[in-house]
Design a protein around this motif. Structure first.
Motif, PDB file in Angstrom:
ATOM      1  N   PRO A 166      -5.423  -5.384   3.827  1.00 45.04           N
ATOM      2  CA  PRO A 166      -5.345  -5.028   2.410  1.00 45.04           C
ATOM      3  C   PRO A 166      -4.617  -6.052   1.546  1.00 45.04           C
ATOM      4  O   PRO A 166      -4.261  -5.758   0.408  1.00 45.04           O
ATOM      5  CB  PRO A 166      -4.574  -3.709   2.453  1.00 45.04           C
ATOM      6  CG  PRO A 166      -3.649  -3.862   3.615  1.00 45.04           C
ATOM      7  CD  PRO A 166      -4.424  -4.647   4.640  1.00 45.04           C
ATOM      8  N   VAL A 183      -8.713  -4.640   9.456  1.00 42.90           N
ATOM      9  CA  VAL A 183      -8.528  -4.298   8.045  1.00 42.90           C
ATOM     10  C   VAL A 183      -7.322  -5.058   7.519  1.00 42.90           C
ATOM     11  O   VAL A 183      -6.265  -5.080   8.161  1.00 42.90           O
ATOM     12  CB  VAL A 183      -8.319  -2.772   7.870  1.00 42.90           C
ATOM     13  CG1 VAL A 183      -7.948  -2.441   6.418  1.00 42.90           C
ATOM     14  CG2 VAL A 183      -9.572  -2.017   8.289  1.00 42.90           C
ATOM     15  N   THR A 236       0.874  -1.169   0.000  1.00 40.38           N
ATOM     16  CA  THR A 236       0.000   0.000   0.000  1.00 40.38           C
ATOM     17  C   THR A 236       0.919   1.228   0.000  1.00 40.38           C
ATOM     18  O   THR A 236       2.138   1.098   0.033  1.00 40.38           O
ATOM     19  CB  THR A 236      -0.892   0.036   1.255  1.00 40.38           C
ATOM     20  OG1 THR A 236      -0.047   0.212   2.417  1.00 40.38           O
ATOM     21  CG2 THR A 236      -1.693  -1.243   1.410  1.00 40.38           C
ATOM     22  N   ARG A 287     -13.780 -10.162   3.353  1.00 37.73           N
ATOM     23  CA  ARG A 287     -14.419  -9.462   2.243  1.00 37.73           C
ATOM     24  C   ARG A 287     -14.101  -7.971   2.307  1.00 37.73           C
ATOM     25  O   ARG A 287     -13.937  -7.399   3.388  1.00 37.73           O
ATOM     26  CB  ARG A 287     -15.932  -9.679   2.267  1.00 37.73           C
ATOM     27  CG  ARG A 287     -16.638  -9.102   3.482  1.00 37.73           C
ATOM     28  CD  ARG A 287     -18.099  -9.503   3.521  1.00 37.73           C
ATOM     29  NE  ARG A 287     -18.787  -8.877   4.656  1.00 37.73           N
ATOM     30  CZ  ARG A 287     -19.971  -9.257   5.103  1.00 37.73           C
ATOM     31  NH1 ARG A 287     -20.601 -10.272   4.523  1.00 37.73           N
ATOM     32  NH2 ARG A 287     -20.527  -8.633   6.128  1.00 37.73           N
ATOM     33  N   GLU A 288     -13.987  -7.385   1.139  1.00 41.62           N
ATOM     34  CA  GLU A 288     -13.743  -5.941   1.013  1.00 41.62           C
ATOM     35  C   GLU A 288     -12.561  -5.478   1.862  1.00 41.62           C
ATOM     36  O   GLU A 288     -12.597  -4.422   2.495  1.00 41.62           O
ATOM     37  CB  GLU A 288     -15.005  -5.148   1.370  1.00 41.62           C
ATOM     38  CG  GLU A 288     -16.181  -5.457   0.463  1.00 41.62           C
ATOM     39  CD  GLU A 288     -17.434  -4.706   0.864  1.00 41.62           C
ATOM     40  OE1 GLU A 288     -17.424  -4.029   1.916  1.00 41.62           O
ATOM     41  OE2 GLU A 288     -18.425  -4.794   0.131  1.00 41.62           O
ATOM     42  N   GLY A 289     -11.494  -6.295   1.878  1.00 37.46           N
ATOM     43  CA  GLY A 289     -10.285  -5.915   2.599  1.00 37.46           C
ATOM     44  C   GLY A 289     -10.403  -5.981   4.101  1.00 37.46           C
ATOM     45  O   GLY A 289      -9.634  -5.306   4.810  1.00 37.46           O
ATOM     46  N   LYS A 290     -11.332  -6.780   4.606  1.00 38.94           N
ATOM     47  CA  LYS A 290     -11.489  -6.910   6.054  1.00 38.94           C
ATOM     48  C   LYS A 290     -11.630  -8.370   6.450  1.00 38.94           C
ATOM     49  O   LYS A 290     -12.310  -9.144   5.776  1.00 38.94           O
ATOM     50  CB  LYS A 290     -12.728  -6.136   6.536  1.00 38.94           C
ATOM     51  CG  LYS A 290     -12.628  -4.630   6.390  1.00 38.94           C
ATOM     52  CD  LYS A 290     -13.874  -3.960   6.932  1.00 38.94           C
ATOM     53  CE  LYS A 290     -13.782  -2.437   6.791  1.00 38.94           C
ATOM     54  NZ  LYS A 290     -15.016  -1.766   7.300  1.00 38.94           N
ATOM     55  N   SER A 292      -4.083  -9.155  -0.868  1.00 37.21           N
ATOM     56  CA  SER A 292      -4.883  -9.830  -1.886  1.00 37.21           C
ATOM     57  C   SER A 292      -4.936 -11.324  -1.613  1.00 37.21           C
ATOM     58  O   SER A 292      -4.087 -11.880  -0.907  1.00 37.21           O
ATOM     59  CB  SER A 292      -4.280  -9.579  -3.273  1.00 37.21           C
ATOM     60  OG  SER A 292      -3.027 -10.250  -3.388  1.00 37.21           O
ATOM     61  N   ASN A 293      -5.939 -11.976  -2.180  1.00 40.01           N
ATOM     62  CA  ASN A 293      -6.035 -13.431  -2.061  1.00 40.01           C
ATOM     63  C   ASN A 293      -4.809 -14.107  -2.649  1.00 40.01           C
ATOM     64  O   ASN A 293      -4.343 -15.139  -2.145  1.00 40.01           O
ATOM     65  CB  ASN A 293      -7.296 -13.933  -2.759  1.00 40.01           C
ATOM     66  CG  ASN A 293      -8.552 -13.585  -1.985  1.00 40.01           C
ATOM     67  OD1 ASN A 293      -8.578 -12.640  -1.211  1.00 40.01           O
ATOM     68  ND2 ASN A 293      -9.616 -14.342  -2.203  1.00 40.01           N
ATOM     69  N   LYS A 344     -15.225 -14.280   7.985  1.00 38.98           N
ATOM     70  CA  LYS A 344     -15.431 -13.848   6.602  1.00 38.98           C
ATOM     71  C   LYS A 344     -14.270 -12.943   6.214  1.00 38.98           C
ATOM     72  O   LYS A 344     -13.753 -12.197   7.049  1.00 38.98           O
ATOM     73  CB  LYS A 344     -16.752 -13.102   6.457  1.00 38.98           C
ATOM     74  CG  LYS A 344     -17.992 -13.960   6.694  1.00 38.98           C
ATOM     75  CD  LYS A 344     -19.262 -13.194   6.449  1.00 38.98           C
ATOM     76  CE  LYS A 344     -19.544 -12.188   7.555  1.00 38.98           C
ATOM     77  NZ  LYS A 344     -19.989 -12.818   8.808  1.00 38.98           N
TER      78      LYS A 344
END
Length: 243
Positions: free
Chosen positions: A179, A177, A101, A212-215, A181-182, A210
């Protein structure tokens, strides 16, 4: 104390109760603040240098270059971590660091670090203990790959990130949080992206977490820790180890 030192102060304070003098010495170590864009390398493999960085904001990954243009993720760095400490002190960098980032780092000269450690041995002890904990997480990752199932190693690794982030005030019992990636997470866990996505689906179906959406969102933290054989109490630093 500036924003640059705050995550590191929280981290070191979990190991050693630093005095006002020790905090002043720590605050004086960084000489230059740098902002580095996502995707840029901070330290290259084999690059000799006499400076390290304190990561104040953002995420970084360390990785090894492999033949054929491939790479292997070694670890992820979060706010409060030193970057390139070994290469600065021993001049033996053997992997690269890449900003995942936009990051803010404080450059630290090796000579200033040594002087600070000589002047304040307790500060040196705090850095040593923090570095030892970081080394232990890397060893855990290796054990993850060899001894745990894909589901167990994924759960264990995400819990490990949780504890590291909680140490510097960047996580809650509900999650954090993330950031990453998979693709990066799958690489770190020696899984294909398809397999990693299947594992996330299984953890979700079990009602554990879960992503999702960077969390990372915990649905049942206690059961997740049981599945991963993860001892959350071992990371509990309500009181410094050295007062």
């Amino acid at each position: 104390m500036t924003k640059v030192e705050l995550p590191l102060v929280k981290k070191l304070g979990a190991f050693v109760a630093l005095s006002g003098l020790e905090l002043s010495v720590l605050e004086a170590i960084p000489k230059r603040i740098k902002t580095i864009g996502s995707g840029r390398n901070l330290i290259a493999e084999g690059q000799l240098g006499r400076a390290a960085f304190i990561l104040a904001d953002g995420w970084v990954c360390s990785y090894k270059s492999l033949p054929g243009g491939h790479r292997k993720v070694v670890d992820f760095q979060i706010p409060g971590d030193f970057i390139g400490l070994r290469s600065a002190l021993l001049r033996t960098p053997d992997h690269k660091y890449k900003a995942l980032t936009r990051v803010k780092v404080a450059e630290v000269a090796a000579t200033d670090l040594v002087d600070a450690f000589i002047a304040t041995p307790r500060l040196a002890t705090a850095v040593l203990l923090a570095a030892s904990r970081t080394e232990a997480t890397v060893v855990d990752l290796l054990v993850n790959t060899r001894r745990r199932s894909a589901v167990e190693r994924t759960a264990h690794f995400l819990l490990q990130l949780y504890e590291r982030l909680r140490l510097v005030g960047l996580a809650t019992p509900d999650g954090y949080v993330c950031p990453l990636s998979n693709h990066l997470l799958a690489d770190a866990l020696d899984l294909t992206v398809v397999h990693f996505n299947d594992v996330l689906g299984e953890l979700k179906d079990k009602g554990l977490l879960k992503f999702r959406e960077g969390k990372v969102i915990f649905d049942d933290l206690k059961s997740l820790a049981t599945l991963a054989s993860f001892d959350i109490a071992s990371f509990d630093h309500k009181n410094p180890l050295l007062k």
